[in-house]
Design a protein around this motif. Sequence first.
Motif, PDB file in Angstrom:
ATOM      1  N   VAL A 169       4.692 -12.306  34.695  1.00  0.00           N
ATOM      2  CA  VAL A 169       5.046 -13.503  33.912  1.00  0.00           C
ATOM      3  C   VAL A 169       6.501 -13.409  33.460  1.00  0.00           C
ATOM      4  CG1 VAL A 169       4.592 -14.792  31.784  1.00  0.00           C
ATOM      5  CG2 VAL A 169       2.674 -13.961  33.155  1.00  0.00           C
ATOM      6  N   GLU A 170       6.888 -12.235  32.965  1.00  0.00           N
ATOM      7  CA  GLU A 170       8.270 -12.047  32.505  1.00  0.00           C
ATOM      8  C   GLU A 170       9.273 -12.298  33.636  1.00  0.00           C
ATOM      9  OE1 GLU A 170       7.980  -8.725  28.953  1.00  0.00           O
ATOM     10  OE2 GLU A 170       7.806  -8.022  31.018  1.00  0.00           O
ATOM     11  N   ARG A 171       8.984 -11.766  34.820  1.00  0.00           N
ATOM     12  CA  ARG A 171       9.885 -11.972  35.971  1.00  0.00           C
ATOM     13  C   ARG A 171      10.028 -13.452  36.303  1.00  0.00           C
ATOM     14  NH1 ARG A 171       7.163  -7.517  37.853  1.00  0.00           N
ATOM     15  NH2 ARG A 171       5.747  -8.773  39.098  1.00  0.00           N
ATOM     16  N   ASN A 172       8.913 -14.165  36.343  1.00  0.00           N
ATOM     17  CA  ASN A 172       8.957 -15.584  36.687  1.00  0.00           C
ATOM     18  C   ASN A 172       9.663 -16.407  35.618  1.00  0.00           C
ATOM     19  OD1 ASN A 172       7.632 -15.946  39.323  1.00  0.00           O
ATOM     20  ND2 ASN A 172       5.893 -15.016  38.300  1.00  0.00           N
ATOM     21  N   LEU A 173       9.418 -16.097  34.351  1.00  0.00           N
ATOM     22  CA  LEU A 173      10.105 -16.827  33.279  1.00  0.00           C
ATOM     23  C   LEU A 173      11.601 -16.531  33.296  1.00  0.00           C
ATOM     24  CD1 LEU A 173       7.613 -16.518  30.283  1.00  0.00           C
ATOM     25  CD2 LEU A 173       8.204 -18.602  31.563  1.00  0.00           C
ATOM     26  N   SER A 174      11.957 -15.284  33.540  1.00  0.00           N
ATOM     27  CA  SER A 174      13.369 -14.918  33.597  1.00  0.00           C
ATOM     28  C   SER A 174      14.071 -15.644  34.745  1.00  0.00           C
ATOM     29  CB  SER A 174      13.499 -13.404  33.764  1.00  0.00           C
ATOM     30  OG  SER A 174      14.845 -13.031  33.849  1.00  0.00           O
ATOM     31  N   SER A 175      13.405 -15.697  35.878  1.00  0.00           N
ATOM     32  CA  SER A 175      13.975 -16.405  37.023  1.00  0.00           C
ATOM     33  C   SER A 175      14.103 -17.896  36.738  1.00  0.00           C
ATOM     34  CB  SER A 175      13.101 -16.174  38.257  1.00  0.00           C
ATOM     35  OG  SER A 175      13.651 -16.807  39.375  1.00  0.00           O
ATOM     36  N   ASP A 215       6.061 -22.957  37.655  1.00  0.00           N
ATOM     37  CA  ASP A 215       4.681 -23.053  38.157  1.00  0.00           C
ATOM     38  C   ASP A 215       4.111 -21.663  38.431  1.00  0.00           C
ATOM     39  OD1 ASP A 215       4.775 -25.815  37.984  1.00  0.00           O
ATOM     40  OD2 ASP A 215       5.137 -26.124  40.137  1.00  0.00           O
ATOM     41  N   LYS A 216       4.931 -20.800  39.019  1.00  0.00           N
ATOM     42  CA  LYS A 216       4.482 -19.426  39.279  1.00  0.00           C
ATOM     43  C   LYS A 216       4.218 -18.690  37.969  1.00  0.00           C
ATOM     44  CE  LYS A 216       6.576 -18.808  43.796  1.00  0.00           C
ATOM     45  NZ  LYS A 216       7.544 -18.055  44.601  1.00  0.00           N
ATOM     46  N   ALA A 217       5.053 -18.920  36.971  1.00  0.00           N
ATOM     47  CA  ALA A 217       4.841 -18.305  35.661  1.00  0.00           C
ATOM     48  C   ALA A 217       3.533 -18.802  35.053  1.00  0.00           C
ATOM     49  CB  ALA A 217       6.009 -18.600  34.730  1.00  0.00           C
ATOM     50  N   GLN A 218       3.252 -20.092  35.188  1.00  0.00           N
ATOM     51  CA  GLN A 218       2.006 -20.649  34.649  1.00  0.00           C
ATOM     52  C   GLN A 218       0.793 -20.055  35.362  1.00  0.00           C
ATOM     53  OE1 GLN A 218       1.528 -22.974  31.942  1.00  0.00           O
ATOM     54  NE2 GLN A 218      -0.436 -21.993  32.267  1.00  0.00           N
ATOM     55  N   GLU A 219       0.866 -19.926  36.680  1.00  0.00           N
ATOM     56  CA  GLU A 219      -0.236 -19.313  37.432  1.00  0.00           C
ATOM     57  C   GLU A 219      -0.448 -17.868  36.982  1.00  0.00           C
ATOM     58  OE1 GLU A 219       0.851 -19.723  41.539  1.00  0.00           O
ATOM     59  OE2 GLU A 219       0.771 -21.915  41.453  1.00  0.00           O
ATOM     60  N   ALA A 220       0.650 -17.137  36.796  1.00  0.00           N
ATOM     61  CA  ALA A 220       0.558 -15.750  36.347  1.00  0.00           C
ATOM     62  C   ALA A 220      -0.026 -15.694  34.932  1.00  0.00           C
ATOM     63  CB  ALA A 220       1.930 -15.078  36.402  1.00  0.00           C
ATOM     64  N   MET A 221       0.334 -16.652  34.070  1.00  0.00           N
ATOM     65  CA  MET A 221      -0.224 -16.699  32.719  1.00  0.00           C
ATOM     66  C   MET A 221      -1.723 -16.958  32.760  1.00  0.00           C
ATOM     67  SD  MET A 221       2.348 -18.656  30.166  1.00  0.00           S
ATOM     68  CE  MET A 221       4.026 -18.103  29.964  1.00  0.00           C
ATOM     69  N   ASN A 222      -2.150 -17.818  33.652  1.00  0.00           N
ATOM     70  CA  ASN A 222      -3.583 -18.084  33.771  1.00  0.00           C
ATOM     71  C   ASN A 222      -4.341 -16.815  34.156  1.00  0.00           C
ATOM     72  OD1 ASN A 222      -3.092 -20.766  33.142  1.00  0.00           O
ATOM     73  ND2 ASN A 222      -3.139 -21.448  35.267  1.00  0.00           N
TER      74      ASN A 222
END
Length: 149
Positions: free
Chosen positions: A26-32, A58-65
């Motif tokens: 999640v951190e990686r996707n949010l940072s990106s 969207d990838k961050a949201q999927e990872a959060m789920n």
Amino acid sequence: MGKTQYQEVMEAIAAGEEALSQVAEVERNLSSAKGWGWFDLFSDGGLLTALIKHSKLDKAQEAMNRLNYTINRFNSELSDIHISSNVGAITMSTGMQLADWFFDGLLVDGITLSRIGDSQREVADLKKDINHAMERLYYLKDLFEKQDY
């Protein structure tokens, strides 16, 4: 506390480690997404930049789920060994994607960046809570191992 409790502790540790791994994703996707958000804010990246930024969101949201599912499992494992936890589910501020497409500009890009920052802080707090619970679990694991379980 017998062998079964040791196994419960080990299951909780495994669930916590999985949660920490997903936190990192999640951190990686949010940072990106934040990097692309800054690029979108200060460049004329247009549609392509917005598309990439929202793909990362969207990838961050999927990872959060996935993370929230794992957190539920982690909390269940913690309750099996009677450890209370502050580890809670997280959500990402949404609803800006449509505005970002149609009203692309400094204001909307700034709001999107702010929401990404809010999500990053929430994830950082969650990571602290998981790490705190993991410290307690590793302490219990060490106690069991000293008793030769």
